[in-house]
Design a protein around this motif. Structure first.
Motif, short mmCIF file in Angstrom:
data_model
loop_
_atom_site.label_atom_id
_atom_site.label_comp_id
_atom_site.label_asym_id
_atom_site.label_seq_id
_atom_site.Cartn_x
_atom_site.Cartn_y
_atom_site.Cartn_z
N UNK A 11 0.85 -1.19 0.00
CA UNK A 11 0.00 0.00 0.00
C UNK A 11 0.88 1.23 0.00
N UNK A 12 0.70 2.07 -1.03
CA UNK A 12 1.39 3.36 -1.06
C UNK A 12 0.46 4.35 -0.40
N UNK A 13 0.92 4.92 0.70
CA UNK A 13 0.12 5.83 1.50
C UNK A 13 0.61 7.25 1.27
N UNK A 166 8.96 3.62 -5.45
CA UNK A 166 9.39 2.65 -4.43
C UNK A 166 8.30 1.59 -4.23
N UNK A 167 7.06 2.04 -4.09
CA UNK A 167 5.95 1.11 -3.85
C UNK A 167 5.79 0.14 -5.01
N UNK A 168 5.89 0.64 -6.22
CA UNK A 168 5.78 -0.23 -7.40
C UNK A 168 6.89 -1.27 -7.46
N UNK A 180 -2.05 -1.13 -3.79
CA UNK A 180 -3.04 -0.06 -3.65
C UNK A 180 -2.36 1.29 -3.42
N UNK A 181 -3.03 2.35 -3.90
CA UNK A 181 -2.62 3.72 -3.64
C UNK A 181 -3.69 4.36 -2.77
N UNK A 182 -3.31 4.88 -1.62
CA UNK A 182 -4.24 5.59 -0.73
C UNK A 182 -3.84 7.06 -0.76
#
Length: 190
Positions: A11-13, A166-168, A180-182
């Motif tokens: 999860x990218x927050x 980074x999240x990817x 997910x992107x929040x």
């Protein structure tokens, strides 16, 4: 839910969503619930909004190239401080308050994220070159939630990395079941 048991969700927050305390508290509660359901969660965060606020207070003005903040020596010190001491700590604390177990993991620590520096005019900005996923996997095995600040290293230097990137990379490296992107920024919803 059974089909996601022991799977990984990255999860990218977004830092903007974190600035809303109502959203931040509910996010932490939701993450703890997801973890209790047997799903392993890895959170990556940015902090562009908060970094910009501090830079503005210090009368340091940012230049952006292709949406990335040019990061000189003064700026990288502030980026580090904001990402680690303000944002990462806050996410960890909120998850703990909600009954979960979270561990702060800045990307430049423990040689977690090695970067390939971008063009020289970008300063201390890079893209992930190598990620030691074993560190993250060990945290997950301890039934904890890793909270990763979007920083990296090259030699002894710390680099700013776009949190989406980074999240990817983490989602791909960990073979995440979901990514997910929040955020509270309008854009792609599905």
């Amino acid at each position: 839910i059974k089909k996601f048991n022991n799977k990984i969700f990255v999860i990218k927050y977004g830092g903007s969503a974190l600035s809303d305390s109502y959203l931040a508290n509910n996010f932490a509660k939701d993450i703890v619930l997801i973890k209790k359901l047997g799903i392993n969660v890895v959170i990556v965060h940015g902090g562009g909004l908060q970094i910009s606020e501090i830079l503005k207070k210090k009368k340091i003005y940012s230049k952006f190239i292709n949406g990335l903040r040019v990061t000189d020596k003064k700026t990288i010190k502030i980026v580090k401080k904001v990402l680690i001491e303000r944002i990462n700590k806050k996410i960890v604390d909120l998850i703990i308050e909600a009954g979960g177990k979270a561990i702060s993991l800045p990307g430049h620590k423990k040689s977690l994220i090695e970067v390939k520096p971008l063009k020289k005019e970008m300063g201390f900005v890079g893209n992930p070159k190598k990620i030691k996923i074993k560190i993250i996997q060990n945290i997950i095995k301890r039934n904890c939630i890793p909270i990763i600040a979007s920083l990296g290293f090259k030699g002894k230097k710390v680099f700013n990395i776009n949190a989406d990137t980074v999240a990817g990379e983490l989602a791909a490296s960990l073979s995440a079941t979901r990514f997910y992107f929040i955020t509270n920024i309008k854009g792609v919803m599905d």
